[in-house]
Design a protein around this motif. Sequence first.
Motif, PDB file in Angstrom:
ATOM      1  N   PRO A 264       4.576  -5.011  -1.965  1.00  0.00           N
ATOM      2  CA  PRO A 264       3.398  -5.282  -2.820  1.00  0.00           C
ATOM      3  C   PRO A 264       3.569  -4.928  -4.361  1.00  0.00           C
ATOM      4  O   PRO A 264       2.947  -6.824  -5.565  1.00  0.00           O
ATOM      5  CB  PRO A 264       2.225  -4.761  -1.967  1.00  0.00           C
ATOM      6  CG  PRO A 264       2.369  -4.086  -1.831  1.00  0.00           C
ATOM      7  CD  PRO A 264       4.021  -3.709  -1.586  1.00  0.00           C
ATOM      8  N   ASP A 265       3.409  -4.082  -4.681  1.00  0.00           N
ATOM      9  CA  ASP A 265       3.808  -4.187  -6.752  1.00  0.00           C
ATOM     10  C   ASP A 265       4.836  -5.176  -7.345  1.00  0.00           C
ATOM     11  O   ASP A 265       3.990  -5.341  -8.672  1.00  0.00           O
ATOM     12  CB  ASP A 265       3.540  -2.588  -6.692  1.00  0.00           C
ATOM     13  CG  ASP A 265       2.424  -2.066  -5.805  1.00  0.00           C
ATOM     14  OD1 ASP A 265       0.994  -2.657  -6.695  1.00  0.00           O
ATOM     15  OD2 ASP A 265       2.242  -0.511  -5.774  1.00  0.00           O
ATOM     16  N   LEU A 268       4.265  -8.766  -6.906  1.00  0.00           N
ATOM     17  CA  LEU A 268       2.789  -8.873  -8.163  1.00  0.00           C
ATOM     18  C   LEU A 268       3.309  -8.934  -9.522  1.00  0.00           C
ATOM     19  O   LEU A 268       3.484  -9.960  -9.997  1.00  0.00           O
ATOM     20  CB  LEU A 268       1.999  -8.259  -7.699  1.00  0.00           C
ATOM     21  CG  LEU A 268       0.792  -8.854  -6.748  1.00  0.00           C
ATOM     22  CD1 LEU A 268      -0.408  -7.361  -6.671  1.00  0.00           C
ATOM     23  CD2 LEU A 268       0.701 -10.162  -7.078  1.00  0.00           C
ATOM     24  N   TYR A 269       4.749  -8.183 -10.269  1.00  0.00           N
ATOM     25  CA  TYR A 269       5.266  -7.874 -10.997  1.00  0.00           C
ATOM     26  C   TYR A 269       5.860  -9.309 -11.418  1.00  0.00           C
ATOM     27  O   TYR A 269       6.089 -10.094 -12.641  1.00  0.00           O
ATOM     28  CB  TYR A 269       5.801  -6.622 -11.495  1.00  0.00           C
ATOM     29  CG  TYR A 269       6.630  -6.573 -12.215  1.00  0.00           C
ATOM     30  CD1 TYR A 269       6.001  -6.478 -13.656  1.00  0.00           C
ATOM     31  CD2 TYR A 269       8.092  -7.033 -12.218  1.00  0.00           C
ATOM     32  CE1 TYR A 269       6.647  -5.803 -14.791  1.00  0.00           C
ATOM     33  CE2 TYR A 269       9.032  -6.773 -13.850  1.00  0.00           C
ATOM     34  CZ  TYR A 269       8.244  -6.978 -15.158  1.00  0.00           C
ATOM     35  OH  TYR A 269       8.420  -6.649 -16.098  1.00  0.00           O
ATOM     36  N   ALA A 272       3.545 -12.016 -11.442  1.00  0.00           N
ATOM     37  CA  ALA A 272       3.490 -12.775 -13.156  1.00  0.00           C
ATOM     38  C   ALA A 272       4.378 -13.209 -13.892  1.00  0.00           C
ATOM     39  O   ALA A 272       3.960 -13.515 -15.012  1.00  0.00           O
ATOM     40  CB  ALA A 272       2.569 -10.979 -12.962  1.00  0.00           C
ATOM     41  N   ALA A 327      -1.582 -14.813  -6.018  1.00  0.00           N
ATOM     42  CA  ALA A 327      -1.516 -13.669  -5.743  1.00  0.00           C
ATOM     43  C   ALA A 327      -1.900 -12.947  -5.118  1.00  0.00           C
ATOM     44  O   ALA A 327      -1.117 -12.084  -4.014  1.00  0.00           O
ATOM     45  CB  ALA A 327      -1.948 -12.723  -6.890  1.00  0.00           C
ATOM     46  N   GLN A 328      -3.046 -13.557  -3.633  1.00  0.00           N
ATOM     47  CA  GLN A 328      -3.033 -12.890  -2.506  1.00  0.00           C
ATOM     48  C   GLN A 328      -2.249 -13.054  -1.244  1.00  0.00           C
ATOM     49  O   GLN A 328      -2.332 -12.407  -0.675  1.00  0.00           O
ATOM     50  CB  GLN A 328      -4.707 -13.374  -1.830  1.00  0.00           C
ATOM     51  CG  GLN A 328      -5.763 -13.080  -2.784  1.00  0.00           C
ATOM     52  CD  GLN A 328      -6.764 -13.399  -2.112  1.00  0.00           C
ATOM     53  OE1 GLN A 328      -7.476 -14.662  -1.962  1.00  0.00           O
ATOM     54  NE2 GLN A 328      -7.832 -13.095  -3.388  1.00  0.00           N
ATOM     55  N   VAL A 331       0.563 -10.924  -2.161  1.00  0.00           N
ATOM     56  CA  VAL A 331       0.447  -9.290  -1.371  1.00  0.00           C
ATOM     57  C   VAL A 331      -0.062  -9.405  -0.059  1.00  0.00           C
ATOM     58  O   VAL A 331       1.045  -8.889   0.927  1.00  0.00           O
ATOM     59  CB  VAL A 331      -0.608  -8.889  -2.009  1.00  0.00           C
ATOM     60  CG1 VAL A 331      -1.720  -7.396  -1.353  1.00  0.00           C
ATOM     61  CG2 VAL A 331      -1.114  -8.620  -3.638  1.00  0.00           C
TER      62      VAL A 331
END
Length: 446
Positions: A264-265, A268-269, A272, A327-328, A331
């Motif tokens: 997930p990290d 998200l990166y 973004a 974003a949710q 994840v």
Amino acid sequence: MADLFDLAAPMPDPAPRPLADRLRPVRLSEVVGQDHLLGPDGPVGAMLRAGRLSSLILWGPPGVGKTTIARLLAQETDLRFEQISAIFTGVPELRKVFDAARLARRQGQGTLLFVDEIHRFNKAQQDGFLPVMEDGTIILVGATTENPSFELNAALLSRAQVVTLRRLDPADLERLAQRAEKALGHPLPLQPEAREALIAMADGDGRALLNLIEQIDGWQAKQPLDAAALSARLRRRAALYDKSGDGHYNLISALHKSVRGSDPDAALYWFARMLEGGEDPRYLARRITRMAVEDIGLADPQAQGICLAAWETYERLGSPEGELALAQAVVHLALAPKSNATYVAYKAAREAARRTGSLPPPAHILNAPTRLMKEQGYGAGYEYDHDAEDAFSGQDYFPEGMKRGVYYVPVDRGFERELRKRVEFFAGLRAKRRREREAGGRGGRG
């Protein structure tokens, strides 16, 4: 590391010249960050060592030395250097360049033709290079920031070697900064953390770094600046991101694979990064939904609905609040159990459909609304599943003579663990019904 400054000492010149031009390397050995190409074991280094330079496509981001390398290749091979830009050059100009190269060749002088932004030439213009490349009139060196596989035609690519230039890493940029300090005659007025921030601002672009350094030198600061003061005066270089180019496809690939890899990290990166680059959130919403269908499937049946709901939420809220819903969803997908079983089954079923052509369904599952159709045997022997034990007849629904296919093989993860039990249950029950038919001699197909 003072010896590094001596690699490209500035030449006396009464006219003011930009720092990036003053520090342009004068030998290939001075080019930073491209040793994998220019070193003795690199493809270009090996060509030079053998004395046989072939046509090249230099593919890489801005500010890594493509133009400089082309100029120095001509210098080190005693070729006449001609430079054009695909943005400003049409067919008439190309003819003049080729004619000049032919004349030079008759006089015993070869020509290295450097074409900047070569991907901007259309197919017909690219084809125009082929005859003069084949007969040796020119050695073509093209530069592009776009993926040659997408932007250059196959005929041109078959006659040139594609070499990839790397973005400059922090160590490469530090070497350039030290060269600049040598040329300026004094160190940059930066504290260590500000120097690191400067390197980061350049974002792998050597020309951008030298331009930033020139701005800093123009301030004539009396005291070393800290990172906050530097950031207040300089804007970070915009991230390299073309929404229709290679950067776009690289980043969406990184996002998709991070989700598939349950990180997930990282997901998200990259999500973004694409937003910061100006990507349309609606495009991301569509791709995120595709990930749910392709990589999660029935292992988490809610995933697709969550993506669609996030998409709708973005449409109602807009930016920037709606992007949080996306974003949710990212994840959720990253942490969801993964399965591509339906995707694999779908492709296998499509292949079977293509292979078997127009085989009709078995007669017993055809409707028979007319007497003629009944006389033809439509619907004969059909067993109504709700009347059968366990509401399961176990009849065969594949075409006559076609071996039963097995396409959907659920994984033992998430909700598909339950679906796997159901598939196995019905497979066993189907075999039981077949044995009962064979024993009882009943009609229908088993």
